[in-house]
Design a protein around this motif. Structure first.
Motif, short mmCIF file in Angstrom:
data_model
loop_
_atom_site.label_atom_id
_atom_site.label_comp_id
_atom_site.label_asym_id
_atom_site.label_seq_id
_atom_site.Cartn_x
_atom_site.Cartn_y
_atom_site.Cartn_z
N ASN A 152 6.22 7.46 -8.21
CA ASN A 152 6.99 6.89 -9.32
C ASN A 152 6.22 5.75 -10.00
N LYS A 153 6.71 5.39 -11.17
CA LYS A 153 6.16 4.29 -11.99
C LYS A 153 4.73 4.59 -12.44
N MET A 154 4.50 5.86 -12.80
CA MET A 154 3.17 6.27 -13.27
C MET A 154 2.86 5.75 -14.67
N ASP A 155 3.85 5.14 -15.32
CA ASP A 155 3.60 4.57 -16.65
C ASP A 155 2.94 3.19 -16.56
N MET A 156 2.75 2.67 -15.34
CA MET A 156 2.13 1.35 -15.16
C MET A 156 0.60 1.50 -15.15
N PRO A 157 -0.14 0.42 -15.54
CA PRO A 157 -1.60 0.50 -15.76
C PRO A 157 -2.41 1.03 -14.58
N ASP A 158 -2.19 0.53 -13.35
CA ASP A 158 -3.05 0.89 -12.21
C ASP A 158 -2.51 2.06 -11.40
N ALA A 159 -1.47 2.71 -11.88
CA ALA A 159 -0.81 3.74 -11.09
C ALA A 159 -1.72 4.92 -10.80
N GLU A 160 -2.53 5.36 -11.80
CA GLU A 160 -3.41 6.52 -11.60
C GLU A 160 -4.41 6.27 -10.47
N ALA A 161 -5.01 5.08 -10.46
CA ALA A 161 -5.99 4.75 -9.42
C ALA A 161 -5.34 4.73 -8.04
N HIS A 162 -4.13 4.16 -7.98
CA HIS A 162 -3.42 4.11 -6.69
C HIS A 162 -3.06 5.51 -6.22
N ASP A 207 0.86 -1.18 0.00
CA ASP A 207 0.00 0.00 0.00
C ASP A 207 0.90 1.24 0.00
N PRO A 208 0.81 2.11 -1.03
CA PRO A 208 1.69 3.30 -1.09
C PRO A 208 1.58 4.18 0.15
N TYR A 209 0.37 4.37 0.69
CA TYR A 209 0.22 5.23 1.86
C TYR A 209 0.90 4.61 3.08
N GLU A 210 0.75 3.31 3.26
CA GLU A 210 1.40 2.63 4.39
C GLU A 210 2.92 2.74 4.25
N ASP A 211 3.41 2.63 3.03
CA ASP A 211 4.85 2.79 2.80
C ASP A 211 5.32 4.17 3.27
N PHE A 212 4.58 5.20 2.88
CA PHE A 212 4.94 6.57 3.24
C PHE A 212 4.94 6.75 4.76
N VAL A 213 3.90 6.26 5.42
CA VAL A 213 3.81 6.39 6.89
C VAL A 213 4.94 5.63 7.57
N THR A 214 5.22 4.43 7.07
CA THR A 214 6.28 3.60 7.68
C THR A 214 7.64 4.27 7.58
N ILE A 215 7.98 4.81 6.40
CA ILE A 215 9.28 5.45 6.22
C ILE A 215 9.40 6.68 7.12
N ASN A 216 8.34 7.48 7.19
CA ASN A 216 8.39 8.66 8.06
C ASN A 216 8.56 8.27 9.52
N PHE A 244 -4.15 7.36 -2.80
CA PHE A 244 -3.09 7.87 -1.93
C PHE A 244 -3.38 9.31 -1.52
N LYS A 245 -3.83 10.13 -2.47
CA LYS A 245 -4.15 11.53 -2.16
C LYS A 245 -5.30 11.64 -1.17
N GLU A 246 -6.26 10.74 -1.26
CA GLU A 246 -7.38 10.74 -0.33
C GLU A 246 -6.92 10.37 1.08
N GLN A 247 -5.99 9.42 1.17
CA GLN A 247 -5.52 8.97 2.48
C GLN A 247 -4.55 9.96 3.12
N LEU A 248 -3.84 10.72 2.29
CA LEU A 248 -2.81 11.64 2.81
C LEU A 248 -3.47 12.81 3.51
N GLN A 249 -3.20 12.93 4.79
CA GLN A 249 -3.81 14.01 5.58
C GLN A 249 -2.94 15.26 5.59
N GLU A 250 -1.62 15.09 5.52
CA GLU A 250 -0.73 16.24 5.53
C GLU A 250 -0.67 16.87 4.15
N ASP A 251 -0.26 18.13 4.12
CA ASP A 251 -0.21 18.86 2.85
C ASP A 251 1.21 18.81 2.28
N TYR A 252 1.55 17.69 1.65
CA TYR A 252 2.86 17.54 1.01
C TYR A 252 2.70 17.69 -0.50
#
Length: 430
Positions: A282-292, A253-262, A296-304
């Protein structure tokens, strides 16, 4: 091979010995004392060389010893002072006392220097001990021992921007397309085993240094995975760039990755959270990247700020580099020097006077001998020439002045007991 942490032994040069000599010239058969002082021993100095980027050389040479000063000579001639031993280190090197952990120096600028071990002063010749009561002293000092200690060298790469993220999210690929760096790139985790640096230049001719750090995983701050050894390298960066895999091919999960690294960055050093952060999707050229990305933007609470890119096709990379350069222009280079707060207030390459430690320690060996130890008494002992009676008498007076006699009596020493100081033994006499 990238080496960023080593322990070495440094030994400054001992001072040269002073000598006992007398003038015996024509018409002056009783010319008086003429023994010169010894020269000072060489310091051990660490100097920044911007051509170095690793501590690799210290893996093969771990002992650094400066030369001792020359002995004094007759006719009052002073022995030659020894030249310092200059040891080159890469920029970003911190030097700590390996025994106490105290910071000795933090070297970041080209040609910046720090004296790590101070050479001993030369011993005084008998010309220095002449006075009205003793016009022909047969007394001279040995040279003062040079400082010696084990030091721990730690390299923290000097980069403006640090790329962080899980393994195989495309950090090395991004670095390779924006700079001339050639990091190893492969389709397996932990391809990057050491930090890679690259100089990045934008189209409007602004430049900065970017570091690709080995992939972090959960628990990295406590020693899990590879990243824990390299977290220190993020300390000097001014901007943190999160590289997140939006393809979902790894099943994470991209959002979990972001939270874990922080969280790992926060656990390592909470002050890292003060740095500006950019998110690279990254890897926005892959098929499901836009949906992910939308999720991710919906889950992200901070303004990055979020920059969708494809490191492979270079889509979106130009805007990312402009944004990083804009961010760096707002941050002074020395703003995020993350030394401990007590170290920040200390000018570590400005040396302050420190009074000698006169503390005496008296213990007993199994054979019943009393053992004397202490920095000052041991230095006086090493500087005493025990081949001359006058020097021995002076040493006895110095011991009495330091309170050794009284301290031994308090410990129970009696007439005839054996007293031991380093490799020298003598009897206690009331």
């Amino acid at each position: 091979m990238f080496v960023d942490q080593v322990q070495v032994f440094v030994k400054a040069g001992d001072g040269g010995n002073g000598i006992v000599a007398f003038r015996r010239e024509k018409y002056e058969p009783m010319g008086g004392p003429a023994g010169g002082d010894g020269g000072s021993g060489g310091d051990v100095i660490f100097e920044v060389d911007e051509g170095l980027n690793t501590l690799m050389d210290f893996r093969y040479q771990k002992h650094f010893k400066a030369t001792r000063g020359e002995n004094g000579m007759s006719k009052g001639m002073h022995g030659k002072n020894s030249d310092p031993l200059v040891v080159p280190v890469p920029p970003g090197t911190t030097i700590r006392n390996a025994d106490t952990g105290d910071l000795i120096a933090d070297l970041t600028q080209h040609k910046q220097r720090a004296v790590i071990a101070k050479g001993g002063r030369g011993g005084r010749g008998n010309i220095r001990f002449a006075n009205a009561r003793n016009r022909a002293p047969e007394l001279a000092e040995n040279g003062e021992p040079g400082e010696e200690l084990y030091v721990k060298l730690e390299l923290k790469v000097l980069a403006d921007v640090g790329l962080v993220g899980f393994p195989s999210v495309g950090k090395s690929t991004l670095l390779s397309v924006v700079s001339a760096a050639k990091p190893k790139i492969a389709d397996y985790h932990f391809t990057t085993l050491a930090p890679n640096l690259g100089m990045v230049r934008t189209e409007d001719d602004r430049s900065f240094v970017m570091a690709d750090l080995p992939g972090l995983i959960e628990g990295a701050h406590s020693g899990v995975g590879l990243g824990h050894q390299f977290l220190r390298h993020i300390e000097r960066t001014r901007v943190i760039v999160h590289v997140i895999d939006m393809s979902g091919l790894e099943g994470r999960d991209p959002y979990e990755d972001f939270v874990t690294i922080n969280e790992e960055l926060k656990q390592y050093d909470e002050r890292l959270m003060e740095r500006p952060q950019l998110i690279v999707a990254n890897k926005m050229d892959m098929p499901d990247a836009e949906a992910h990305l939308e999720l991710f933007k919906e889950q992200l609470q901070e303004d990055y700020p979020i920059f969708p890119i494809s490191a492979v096709t270079k889509e979106g990379v130009r805007d990312l580099l402009f944004a990083i350069a804009d961010q760096l222009e707002q941050i002074p280079k020395d703003r995020f020097e993350t030394l401990n707060e007590e170290e920040q207030t200390d000018e570590r390459v400005i040396y302050k006077f420190e009074k000698d430690d006169d503390t005496l320690h008296i213990t007993r060996d199994p054979d019943g001998a009393y053992v004397i130890s202490g920095k000052t008494i041991e230095k006086i002992f090493k500087m005493t020439d025990f081949n001359r009676d006058e020097s021995v008498r002076r040493f006895a007076r110095q011991m009495r002045h330091l309170g050794v006699d009284e301290a031994l009596r308090k410990k129970g020493a009696k007439d005839g007991d054996t007293i031991r100081l380093l490799d020298f033994e003598f009897e206690f006499i009331e």
